[in-house]
Design a protein around this motif. Structure first.
Motif, short mmCIF file in Angstrom:
data_model
loop_
_atom_site.label_atom_id
_atom_site.label_comp_id
_atom_site.label_asym_id
_atom_site.label_seq_id
_atom_site.Cartn_x
_atom_site.Cartn_y
_atom_site.Cartn_z
N PHE A 140 0.82 -1.12 -0.16
CA PHE A 140 -0.03 -0.13 -0.05
C PHE A 140 0.91 1.29 -0.20
N TRP A 141 2.25 1.28 0.34
CA TRP A 141 2.74 2.11 0.24
C TRP A 141 4.31 2.16 -0.53
N LEU A 142 4.48 1.02 -0.69
CA LEU A 142 6.01 0.67 -1.63
C LEU A 142 5.36 0.26 -3.04
N ALA A 147 -1.14 -2.47 -5.63
CA ALA A 147 -2.37 -2.81 -4.55
C ALA A 147 -3.67 -2.09 -5.43
N GLU A 148 -3.20 -0.90 -6.05
CA GLU A 148 -4.64 -0.22 -6.62
C GLU A 148 -5.09 -1.10 -7.70
N SER A 149 -4.38 -1.90 -8.62
CA SER A 149 -4.77 -2.74 -9.48
C SER A 149 -5.46 -3.89 -8.94
N ALA A 218 12.29 2.88 7.33
CA ALA A 218 12.99 4.05 6.49
C ALA A 218 14.12 4.52 6.88
N LYS A 219 14.30 4.80 8.11
CA LYS A 219 15.46 5.39 8.67
C LYS A 219 16.57 4.57 8.53
N SER A 220 16.34 3.22 8.78
CA SER A 220 17.30 2.10 8.43
C SER A 220 17.86 2.03 7.00
N GLU A 221 16.86 2.10 6.13
CA GLU A 221 17.14 2.13 4.85
C GLU A 221 18.08 3.14 4.44
N VAL A 222 17.50 4.39 4.66
CA VAL A 222 18.48 5.57 4.47
C VAL A 222 19.64 5.55 5.02
#
Length: 344
Positions: A140-142, A147-149, A218-222
């Motif tokens: 839903f966010w990545l 998800a929309e499809s 997200a912070k860890s990924e950054v």
């Protein structure tokens, strides 16, 4: 005038008046954005055997049109709580646009009449709730478009059924891969006889726990990406230093080669100059000997000796007229003595 003639005239006049009054009332009008069926006023019965589109039609004074929209209808579903595949709670805001299939409008009216809207909302919500359980929360966010499809496909199957669109092969988007052929599709498989054309996943609200977890991830990924970028920068800097050193070495090599080549050219030029001077010197001495009449080797040697002594800067010449000899003393010669030596 006889009575029966008057009666006929009156009857004709009444008929004309009734025609003038009631014939216009028998016409019905459908706008360009509508289509519909006729409904008998006296009985309330709807005749779905004939579909009327835009224009003015004569249907009789006891009939009227029951109309349906031919343009896209928008549905907005707000604050819908769903549970995802990984049991996360989300709130969705969804909008979609649908068309009523004109060739199936009779089936829609016979099954739902004009009160299909509440059923449509209920079935759309149920379809979204069911489809959400098969979608991971991260999509839903990545991977929001994925998800929309999936949600749109669920709405299309629920409202439009499992059947392919009629002549879908001619449409720009083509036929769905999992649909049944229109010609062999039963009424039970046609859903609510609608076609969901577009759908927008407007907004997704996450639970506080999921929001905190996603922010941490997200912070860890950054940070991880930052470390990778730092390593890439270090590698690039080393590569740049190596390339710079290669260029400097090439420049130094070119400079050394240029200096060596210049030195060689200079030495060759000096050698050629000395050779030219020696040749000119020999030619000049030969002309001097010829001009002065010096023939013997002893005289030539004496001349050369005297000439050599003459160009000695620290030499002072003196002549002993008693013994007819000439001697040399090394001394600092004044400027006026130099002039006397030049005159000897």
């Amino acid at each position: 005038m006889e009575t029966w003639v008057k009666g006929v005239i009156i009857a004709v006049a009444v008929t004309v008046v009734l025609i003038v009054l009631f014939v216009p009332l028998g016409y019905g009008y459908i706008n360009y954005y509508e289509f519909g069926f006729t409904r008998q006023r006296s009985t309330g019965k709807v005749y779905t055997h004939e579909l009327y589109t835009e224009g003015r039609h004569y249907i009789g004074i006891d009939y009227a049109f029951i109309k349906y929209p031919s343009f896209a209808q928008n549905v907005l579903i707000k604050n819908l709580t769903v549970f995802t595949q990984d049991s996360e709670e989300l709130k969705l805001y969804i909008s979609f646009q649908y068309f009523i299939r004109e060739d199936e409008a009779a089936l829609l009216h016979r099954k739902y009449s004009k009160g299909y809207t509440p059923t449509l909302y209920a079935r759309a919500r149920d379809a979204i709730l069911k489809a959400a359980t098969e979608i991971h929360s991260s999509e839903f966010w990545l991977e929001r478009d994925v998800a929309e499809s999936k949600l749109k496909d669920a709405l299309q199957i629920e409202l439009g059924g499992e059947c392919c669109e009629k002549d879908c092969i001619l449409l720009s988007e083509g036929c769905r891969t999992d649909c049944r052929r229109y010609d062999f599709c039963s009424e039970e498989r046609k859903g609510m006889f609608m076609y969901v054309k577009y759908m927008q996943l407007l907004r997704v609200d996450l639970s506080p726990t999921l929001t905190t977890e996603n922010l941490s991830n997200a912070k860890s990924e950054v940070r991880a990406k930052g470390a990778v970028y730092d390593q890439e920068v270090a590698v690039v800097e080393k590569e740049i230093e190596r390339e710079v050193q290669i260029i400097l070495n090439q420049a130094e090599e070119i400079r050394e080669n240029g200096s060596s080549h210049a030195s060689l050219i200079r030495q060759q030029a000096e050698a050629e100059a000395r050779a030219t001077i020696d040749v000119a010197h020999r030619q000049g001495i030969s002309r001097v000997f010829s001009y002065l009449g010096i023939r013997t080797v002893e005289h030539k040697a004496s001349f050369m000796y005297l000439r050599t002594l003459k160009y000695k800067q620290d030499l002072y010449l003196s002549v002993d007229f008693n013994q007819l000899t000439m001697s040399s003393n090394i001394a600092v010669v004044p400027n006026d003595v130099d002039k006397n030596v030049e005159n000897i």
